[in-house]
Design a protein around this motif. Structure first.
Motif, short mmCIF file in Angstrom:
data_model
loop_
_atom_site.label_atom_id
_atom_site.label_comp_id
_atom_site.label_asym_id
_atom_site.label_seq_id
_atom_site.Cartn_x
_atom_site.Cartn_y
_atom_site.Cartn_z
N HIS A 204 0.84 -1.19 0.00
CA HIS A 204 0.00 0.00 0.00
C HIS A 204 0.88 1.24 0.00
O HIS A 204 1.98 1.23 0.54
N ARG A 205 0.37 2.30 -0.56
CA ARG A 205 1.07 3.58 -0.57
C ARG A 205 0.40 4.54 0.41
O ARG A 205 -0.74 4.36 0.79
N GLY A 206 1.13 5.59 0.80
CA GLY A 206 0.54 6.65 1.59
C GLY A 206 0.90 6.63 3.06
O GLY A 206 0.55 7.56 3.78
N ALA A 207 1.60 5.59 3.51
CA ALA A 207 1.94 5.52 4.94
C ALA A 207 3.44 5.53 5.18
O ALA A 207 3.89 5.90 6.26
N LEU A 208 4.22 5.14 4.20
CA LEU A 208 5.66 4.98 4.40
C LEU A 208 6.45 6.24 4.08
O LEU A 208 7.34 6.64 4.82
N SER A 209 6.10 6.88 2.99
CA SER A 209 6.81 8.09 2.55
C SER A 209 5.87 8.91 1.69
O SER A 209 4.75 8.50 1.42
N GLY A 210 6.32 10.06 1.27
CA GLY A 210 5.51 10.92 0.42
C GLY A 210 4.85 12.06 1.19
O GLY A 210 4.93 12.16 2.41
N TRP A 211 4.22 12.95 0.42
CA TRP A 211 3.57 14.16 0.95
C TRP A 211 2.60 13.81 2.07
O TRP A 211 2.63 14.41 3.15
N LYS A 212 1.71 12.82 1.82
CA LYS A 212 0.70 12.45 2.81
C LYS A 212 1.34 11.88 4.08
O LYS A 212 0.98 12.28 5.19
N ALA A 213 2.26 10.95 3.92
CA ALA A 213 2.89 10.29 5.06
C ALA A 213 3.72 11.26 5.89
O ALA A 213 3.90 11.04 7.09
N ARG A 214 4.21 12.33 5.29
CA ARG A 214 5.00 13.32 6.01
C ARG A 214 4.14 14.31 6.78
O ARG A 214 4.64 15.22 7.43
#
Length: 149
Positions: A132-142
């Motif tokens: 899944h995306r969105g929890a490890l890195s990126g704009w949202k996760a930050r």
């Protein structure tokens, strides 16, 4: 600019991009994801800075065919005014790197000095162990401001 020479494109993590946008009112964020991604995944929210990201598709869903008019559409979205810096974001940082390179060449060919920067990690970042995306890195996760329609 001599033939064969390409302008350099920088890379920055999402927090540094937010900081730059906060400090430079002439900087822009260009979200190059598809309209489907904007609608179903959401996107960066710059309303606290009194502006919004420019949304110009690099590739269109579902076939993800390249938008041959991308550079002209970005220039149109800018309304003829070259920004001081242009940050490019996609899902994970791959499409936006190509978009940043294209626009760096476009601005250079027009004789404009614009710092073009790819947003490393993108909006949703890398896949986690569960794919899944969105929890490890990126704009949202930050923890940066974002909105979903």
């Amino acid at each position: 600019m001599s033939a064969g020479q390409n302008p350099v494109v920088g890379e920055a993590v999402p927090q540094d991009v937010w900081d730059s946008l906060s400090q430079d009112a002439n900087a822009v964020l260009v979200d190059v994801r598809s309209a489907a991604e904007w609608a179903f995944v959401g996107g960066p929210d710059l309303s606290d800075l009194g502006r919004a990201p420019l949304q110009v598709e690099w590739a269109t869903f579902p076939g993800m065919s390249h938008n041959a008019d991308f550079a002209n559409q970005v220039l149109d979205a800018l309304g003829g005014a070259a920004p001081s810096q242009a940050f490019f974001i996609c899902r994970s940082g791959a499409r936006s790197l190509s978009a940043a390179q294209t626009m760096a060449q476009t601005f250079a060919a027009r004789g404009e000095t614009v710092i073009c920067v790819n947003v490393k990690e993108g909006f949703e970042g890398d896949l986690d162990d569960a794919k899944h995306r969105g929890a490890l890195s990126g704009w949202k996760a930050r923890g940066l401001s974002w909105v979903q329609s």
